[in-house]
Motif scaffolding. Structure first.
Motif, PDB file in Angstrom:
ATOM      1  N   TRP A   8       0.661  -1.322  -0.129  1.00  0.00           N
ATOM      2  CA  TRP A   8       0.074   0.049   0.103  1.00  0.00           C
ATOM      3  C   TRP A   8       0.897   1.235  -0.040  1.00  0.00           C
ATOM      4  O   TRP A   8       0.536   2.350  -0.670  1.00  0.00           O
ATOM      5  CB  TRP A   8      -0.974   0.028   1.166  1.00  0.00           C
ATOM      6  N   GLY A  43     -10.062   1.753   6.582  1.00  0.00           N
ATOM      7  CA  GLY A  43      -9.591   1.795   5.256  1.00  0.00           C
ATOM      8  C   GLY A  43      -9.731   3.147   4.645  1.00  0.00           C
ATOM      9  O   GLY A  43     -10.173   3.415   3.395  1.00  0.00           O
ATOM     10  N   CYS A  44      -9.324   4.219   5.599  1.00  0.00           N
ATOM     11  CA  CYS A  44      -9.692   5.594   5.031  1.00  0.00           C
ATOM     12  C   CYS A  44      -9.046   6.188   4.012  1.00  0.00           C
ATOM     13  O   CYS A  44      -9.547   7.246   3.420  1.00  0.00           O
ATOM     14  CB  CYS A  44      -9.605   6.468   6.314  1.00  0.00           C
ATOM     15  N   GLY A  45      -7.963   5.470   3.451  1.00  0.00           N
ATOM     16  CA  GLY A  45      -7.176   6.144   2.495  1.00  0.00           C
ATOM     17  C   GLY A  45      -6.633   7.463   2.917  1.00  0.00           C
ATOM     18  O   GLY A  45      -6.155   7.854   3.839  1.00  0.00           O
ATOM     19  N   ASP A  64      -6.145   3.353   8.640  1.00  0.00           N
ATOM     20  CA  ASP A  64      -5.426   2.742   7.312  1.00  0.00           C
ATOM     21  C   ASP A  64      -4.121   2.113   7.571  1.00  0.00           C
ATOM     22  O   ASP A  64      -3.542   2.414   8.471  1.00  0.00           O
ATOM     23  CB  ASP A  64      -5.443   4.060   6.221  1.00  0.00           C
ATOM     24  N   SER A  66      -1.595   2.470   5.401  1.00  0.00           N
ATOM     25  CA  SER A  66      -0.546   3.426   4.849  1.00  0.00           C
ATOM     26  C   SER A  66      -0.216   4.601   5.456  1.00  0.00           C
ATOM     27  O   SER A  66      -1.096   5.495   5.739  1.00  0.00           O
ATOM     28  CB  SER A  66      -1.002   3.540   3.253  1.00  0.00           C
ATOM     29  N   ARG A  90      -2.908   4.249  12.311  1.00  0.00           N
ATOM     30  CA  ARG A  90      -2.409   3.274  11.359  1.00  0.00           C
ATOM     31  C   ARG A  90      -2.407   1.722  11.951  1.00  0.00           C
ATOM     32  O   ARG A  90      -2.007   1.573  13.041  1.00  0.00           O
ATOM     33  CB  ARG A  90      -0.828   3.479  11.068  1.00  0.00           C
ATOM     34  N   LEU A 110     -13.634  -1.878   0.794  1.00  0.00           N
ATOM     35  CA  LEU A 110     -12.507  -2.224   1.642  1.00  0.00           C
ATOM     36  C   LEU A 110     -11.818  -3.669   0.846  1.00  0.00           C
ATOM     37  O   LEU A 110     -11.838  -4.721   1.593  1.00  0.00           O
ATOM     38  CB  LEU A 110     -12.799  -2.572   2.994  1.00  0.00           C
ATOM     39  N   SER A 112      -8.570  -5.460  -1.279  1.00  0.00           N
ATOM     40  CA  SER A 112      -7.215  -5.474  -1.252  1.00  0.00           C
ATOM     41  C   SER A 112      -6.565  -6.405  -2.291  1.00  0.00           C
ATOM     42  O   SER A 112      -7.006  -7.550  -2.493  1.00  0.00           O
ATOM     43  CB  SER A 112      -6.658  -5.638   0.238  1.00  0.00           C
TER      44      SER A 112
END
Length: 208
Positions: A8, A43-45, A64, A66, A90, A110, A112
């Motif tokens: 990611w 998974g808020c990006g 998230d 990342s 995180r 969500l 992957s």
């Protein structure tokens, strides 16, 4: 750094901004009538959904894998005077999960490209819903037509139906109501201007 986190980080490192910065349309439609409270965004990006929720009165825990995505979200939250309403954390959701219970738990697309135990994760998401709260899950019903050029994984991936996703959660029907479980179409524009009709699997489950 785990394989998932590395994947990611590479994804977000491709360019300065990956997502549009706009709230996911299904989330806005479903949540706008609700009275704000505590929300969890999985998974808020880069944080578009979390920003929208915060602007509409919610206190948001946004998660998230990342750090790059979270750093971008933090910068946007600061610029928009929303930092006091958004707690960015995180987590590799295969390994850890934020604590607490929430009036709203949201999992928008969500999916992957690296292994993710989605059924287990979504069961944990359901456990984090407070009594009287709502779990909102929106998935791709099928790959967009432009995915074949951009994402080999999503082009060949078989997406479960909304009913199959809900069944995989193995929830106690005496404790949960299926407010909405359906496939919904919407018009969309691809990264190079292609127009298409996409299918979203929308699952809105309310804890009694």
């Amino acid at each position: 750094m785990s394989e998932a986190q590395q994947s990611w980080e590479e994804h977000y490192g491709q360019r300065d901004r990956v997502w549009s910065g706009r709230v996911n349309v299904r989330l806005a439609e479903l949540v706008e009538p609700m009275t704000p409270g505590r929300a969890l965004d999985l998974g808020c990006g880069e944080g578009a959904d979390a920003m929208w929720l915060a602007e509409h009165g919610w206190h948001v825990t946004a998660v998230d894998i990342s750090q790059t995505a979270l750093d971008r979200a933090a910068a946007d939250a600061m610029a928009r005077n929303l930092a006091d309403r958004i707690d960015l954390q995180r987590h590799d959701l295969n390994e850890s999960f934020p604590g607490g219970v929430f009036k709203l738990v949201s999992a928008q697309f969500l999916h992957s490209t690296v292994p993710l135990d989605r059924a287990r994760l979504l069961r944990r998401a359901a456990d984090a819903v407070a009594p009287g709260g709502t779990l909102v899950v929106v998935d791709h019903g099928a790959a967009p037509p432009w995915a074949s050029k951009l994402d080999h994984h999503h082009h060949h991936h078989e997406f479960p139906t909304a009913d199959e996703v809900v069944l995989s959660l193995n929830l106690d029907n005496s404790q949960w109501d299926r407010a909405r479980v359906a496939a919904v179409e919407r018009d969309a524009v691809g990264p190079t201007g292609q127009q298409a009709v996409l299918t979203d699997n929308v699952m809105v489950l309310q804890r009694r």
